[in-house]
Design an enzyme around this catalytic site. Structure first.
Site: not given
Ligand code: NDP
Length: 249
Positions: A156, A160
């Site tokens: 990860y 990033k």
């Molecule tokens: P969530 O797990 O809540 O949401 C992840 C989203 O990504 C969902 O909408 C999921 O949709 C989508 N997703 C995952 N894999 C795929 C795929 N292969 N194709 C299409 N869509 C995909 O995560 P967060 O909202 O917490 O995170 C969002 C971003 O922020 C990420 O990049 C994460 O790394 C980053 N981030 C988050 C942090 C945190 O503390 N929460 C901290 C730092 C960065 P679905 O499963 O419906 O396909």
């Protein structure tokens, strides 16, 4: 090509929940037509209804961003249907945590493909339309893990950190075309991704923050709204840590 719409068109990946969902809602509230992307249609359809009930406009595209051909085809279909792409938010991301020495090739590849390669593919596919419009705002969602590292997240953090290099390079290559590219690096945001972490981890993270609260998705959505605004044309190539002062990176 379809009839070009007059409002700015934004693609937000990972829009079904968490940070992506809040970002899509904020951009729609700001008057963008938002293309909602995630793997399954159901939650995206619900979000589109919510956005439309609030007077906004949205479209749904169910795509796995790790499928490069499908992702590129989706982006091209948006340019075709709406006649423009102005904003691209590469937010979809996953974790497959484990200590580096025990990490499988599969977990490495899946995280790199989903979190890093997808951003490159989407940018490459969207850039032509942005260049035609002489305007573009690309935001990649990174993580403070990619800036300072995090034990248990070799895949990860590498993905990033890779986004930071991609961001700066795209900023340099496309800056003269009116296109900016920035990395927003959240710290700890309360979403499904972090919900299962043990309370002691959350306590520890909280103790590191200057702003003594955990982040919420809206904190990131609001930052994305500014960075993708027309007013942010002089801001490019940056890593912006939205982390309550945890790293001050
Ligand atoms: P969530 O797990 O809540 O949401 C992840 C989203 O990504 C969902 O909408 C999921 O949709 C989508 N997703 C995952 N894999 C795929 C795929 N292969 N194709 C299409 N869509 C995909 O995560 P967060 O909202 O917490 O995170 C969002 C971003 O922020 C990420 O990049 C994460 O790394 C980053 N981030 C988050 C942090 C945190 O503390 N929460 C901290 C730092 C960065 P679905 O499963 O419906 O396909």
């Amino acid at each position: 090509m379809g009839q070009a719409v007059s409002q700015r068109v934004a693609i937000v990946t990972g829009a079904s929940r968490g940070i992506g969902r809040a970002t899509a809602q904020r951009l729609a509230a700001d008057g963008r037509l938002v293309v909602l992307v995630a793997r399954s249609e159901g939650p995206l359809g619900d979000l589109r209804s919510t956005i439309e009930a609030d007077g906004g406009k949205a479209a749904v595209r169910a795509v796995d961003v790790a499928d490069r051909a499908a992702l590129a085809a989706m982006v091209e279909s948006v340019a075709e249907e709406f006649g423009r792409i102005d904003i691209l938010v590469n937010n979809a991301g996953i974790t497959r945590d484990g200590l580096a020495l025990r990490m499988s090739d599969e977990d490495w590849d899946l995280v790199l493909n989903t979190n890093l390669s997808s951003a490159f593919v989407a940018i490459r596919a969207a850039a032509r339309s942005m260049m035609r419009g002489k305007f573009g705002r690309i935001v990649n969602i990174g993580s403070t893990s990619g800036v300072v590292g995090n034990a248990g997240q070799a895949n990860y953090a590498a993905a990033k950190a890779g986004l930071a290099g991609l961001t700066k390079t795209i900023a340099r290559e496309l800056g003269s075309k009116g296109i900016t590219c920035n990395l927003i690096a959240p710290g700890f945001i309360q979403t499904d991704m972090t919900d299962n972490l043990p309370p002691e981890v959350k306590e520890h993270v909280l103790s590191l923050m200057a702003v003594k609260r955990l982040g919420v998705a809206q904190d990131i959505a609001d930052a994305v709204a500014y960075v993708t605004s027309d007013q942010a044309g002089y801001l490019t190539g940056q890593t912006i840590c939205v982390d309550g002062g945890m790293t001050m990176c």
